[in-house]
Design an enzyme around this catalytic site. Structure first.
Site, PDB file in Angstrom:
ATOM      1  CD  GLU A  74     -89.865  46.588  67.474  1.00 16.75           C
ATOM      2  OE1 GLU A  74     -90.062  46.394  68.537  1.00 16.75           O
ATOM      3  OE2 GLU A  74     -88.811  47.476  67.049  1.00 16.75           O
ATOM      4  CG  HIS A  93     -91.754  47.591  62.520  1.00 13.92           C
ATOM      5  ND1 HIS A  93     -91.585  49.085  61.979  1.00 13.92           N
ATOM      6  CD2 HIS A  93     -90.517  47.085  62.913  1.00 13.92           C
ATOM      7  CE1 HIS A  93     -90.360  49.287  62.797  1.00 13.92           C
ATOM      8  NE2 HIS A  93     -89.221  48.283  62.903  1.00 13.92           N
ATOM      9  CG  HIS A  95     -86.529  48.907  60.262  1.00 17.15           C
ATOM     10  ND1 HIS A  95     -84.669  48.095  60.708  1.00 17.15           N
ATOM     11  CD2 HIS A  95     -86.566  49.051  60.949  1.00 17.15           C
ATOM     12  CE1 HIS A  95     -85.382  47.422  62.036  1.00 17.15           C
ATOM     13  NE2 HIS A  95     -86.590  48.588  62.161  1.00 17.15           N
ATOM     14  CE1 TYR A 114    -103.946  64.759  46.426  1.00 18.61           C
ATOM     15  CE2 TYR A 114    -102.415  66.053  44.847  1.00 18.61           C
ATOM     16  CZ  TYR A 114    -102.862  64.946  45.121  1.00 18.61           C
ATOM     17  OH  TYR A 114    -103.005  63.906  43.562  1.00 18.61           O
ATOM     18  CG  HIS A 156     -87.394  51.378  64.951  1.00 17.17           C
ATOM     19  ND1 HIS A 156     -87.716  50.811  65.969  1.00 17.17           N
ATOM     20  CD2 HIS A 156     -87.221  50.734  64.648  1.00 17.17           C
ATOM     21  CE1 HIS A 156     -87.704  49.553  66.534  1.00 17.17           C
ATOM     22  NE2 HIS A 156     -87.791  49.363  65.311  1.00 17.17           N
ATOM     23  CE1 TYR A 209    -107.261  67.521  57.963  1.00 16.75           C
ATOM     24  CE2 TYR A 209    -108.920  67.639  59.165  1.00 16.75           C
ATOM     25  CZ  TYR A 209    -107.343  67.964  58.758  1.00 16.75           C
ATOM     26  OH  TYR A 209    -106.762  68.526  58.821  1.00 16.75           O
TER      27      TYR A 209
END
Length: 216
Positions: A74, A93, A95, A114, A156, A209
């Site tokens: 990856e 990353h 799983h 929230y 994935h 945000y």
């Protein structure tokens, strides 16, 4: 807290913590950290029982391997994310079970709680499906991470990014926890979603945000 004074050791520690949490099993998942001249990434077939600092692979910004070993399949995805988001220094990353379950439904994590605002918006997107280990998966992940600190990968797993390995690790924990809670709520009924205005108020309290700014 992951000490990044020695980055190779910090990456190895991160892989061990992820496996201890049950987020990765066997050789699944990978971790990278931006360095001068590219990134350090876990090698193919790595897990907490066989990974050492010496086995980490240095990949330059153009994809050339600058050390011994074979990088994770990856690596394209990690390189694309680090290139697209200069404020991100670490990519994780996994799983992790709940994230995988939600990703296999090809559903985003919506504003049922929230704390979803902590990832930068009203949801955590699910990236479109792309074959693992391809440049297309990197493109898909970059799209889904726009103004976010995490995303799901369809059929994935998940991605978390941060200024530090610790920040990316904590984002990983938070995402898996919320994904599990959302799936639990779905077993009873349809969770009530917080409106966008409330998510924006909460997000401003987190300070990230819709800005793409990363905590940590």
């Amino acid at each position: 807290m992951i000490n990044e004074n020695n980055l190779p050791n910090a990456i190895v520690e991160t892989v061990s913590r992820l496996q201890d949490k049950g987020f990765n099993h066997g050789n699944s998942g990978n971790v990278s950290r931006r360095i001068s001249g590219g990134m350090l990434i876990t090698p193919t077939g790595a897990n907490s029982s066989n990974l050492t600092p010496e086995r980490l692979v240095h990949v330059d910004p153009h994809g050339a391997v600058m050390s011994e070993g074979i990088p994770s399949s990856e690596w394209h995805m990690h390189a694309a994310i680090l290139d697209a988001y200069p404020t991100a220094n670490a990519v994780i990353h996994t799983h992790a079970d709940a994230c995988v379950a939600l990703a296999c439904l090809r559903k985003p994590l919506p504003s049922f709680h929230y704390m979803v605002a902590a990832f930068g918006g009203t949801d955590v997107r699910c990236a479109r499906y792309a074959t693992f280990g391809t440049t297309d998966l990197g493109t898909s992940a970059v799209e889904a991470l726009k103004d976010r600190t995490a995303c799901l990968l369809a059929n994935h797993g998940m991605i978390a990014i941060g200024k530090t390995l610790e920040a990316a690790f904590q984002t990983t924990v938070k995402l898996e926890t919320l994904a599990r809670q959302y799936l639990m709520a779905l077993q009873v009924g349809e969770p009530a979603l917080l409106p966008e205005a409330e998510m924006e108020r909460v997000g401003k309290r987190y300070g990230n945000y819709g800005t793409g700014l990363l905590p940590g």
